[in-house]
Enzyme design. Structure first.
Site, short mmCIF file in Angstrom:
data_model
loop_
_atom_site.label_atom_id
_atom_site.label_comp_id
_atom_site.label_asym_id
_atom_site.label_seq_id
_atom_site.Cartn_x
_atom_site.Cartn_y
_atom_site.Cartn_z
N HIS A 101 0.84 -1.19 0.00
CA HIS A 101 0.00 0.00 0.00
C HIS A 101 0.87 1.24 0.00
CE1 HIS A 101 -3.91 -1.89 0.66
NE2 HIS A 101 -3.23 -2.79 1.35
N THR A 153 14.11 -7.85 2.11
CA THR A 153 13.73 -6.53 1.62
C THR A 153 14.58 -6.09 0.43
OG1 THR A 153 15.24 -5.45 3.16
CG2 THR A 153 12.97 -5.81 3.92
N ARG A 168 20.11 -9.98 5.81
CA ARG A 168 21.42 -9.54 5.35
C ARG A 168 22.23 -10.79 5.00
NH1 ARG A 168 25.20 -10.33 9.28
NH2 ARG A 168 24.40 -10.67 11.37
#
Length: 176
Positions: A101, A153, A168
């Site tokens: 969103h 991410t 990571r």
């Protein structure tokens, strides 16, 4: 005709096949084959020897491609556009998100500010641990391992082992 087949498979998968026992249990009696049969009618592409586990959710199956010898683990939730390569192992409760969103327009509720879908690509020979979350637009390279509970991410390069929140790189499999 494809839409009719997809609709029928959707109905039988979500009303019946999704709830069958986990593959490999003595009383599962071909549950994995039944789930794969209906999933094949819903997905854009479904390779050979694909394993769809108990409770897996993949919406309508549109824009989802799963390669040979790959699978969706118990309770996984994925959406398209998604491309899963060959030999991908997915543990329970993996979530692959392809849409989010927007939050920039303060005059409209966030629930009405849907961002465009972004394709997620999973390479070949990848192991995705339990409870991993992969966010929109991510590419996971070939030969990667994503540790349980990781939140991915950023793109993951080939043969990387990643973990954490945000994920990571912990090491590279080629380095030994």
């Amino acid at each position: 005709m494809k839409n009719l087949i997809r609709t029928v498979c959707y109905f039988f998968y979500y009303c019946f096949a999704r709830h069958l026992p986990c593959t490999g249990l003595p009383y599962s009696l071909g549950a994995g084959h039944i789930r794969r049969f209906f999933a094949r009618g819903m997905l854009d592409s479904c390779g050979k020897n694909v394993n769809i586990e108990h409770g897996a959710f993949f919406a309508s199956g549109r824009d989802i491609s799963i390669g040979n010898n790959s699978g969706l683990g118990i309770g996984c939730r994925v959406a398209g556009p998604l491309e899963i390569g060959d030999d991908v192992m997915m543990a329970p409760n993996v979530t692959i998100v392809t849409q989010n969103h927007e939050t920039s327009d303060l005059s409209r509720p966030m629930r009405l500010q849907t961002a465009p879908k972004m394709k997620v690509t999973i390479g070949n020979d990848v192991w995705i641990g339990a409870n991993v979350i992969i966010l929109p637009g991510i590419t996971v390279g070939n030969g990667c391992i994503i540790a349980g509970g990781a939140v991915v991410t950023k793109d993951v390069p080939d043969y990387a082992v990643v973990g954490g929140n945000p994920a990571r790189i912990l090491k590279n499999r080629k380095d030994g």
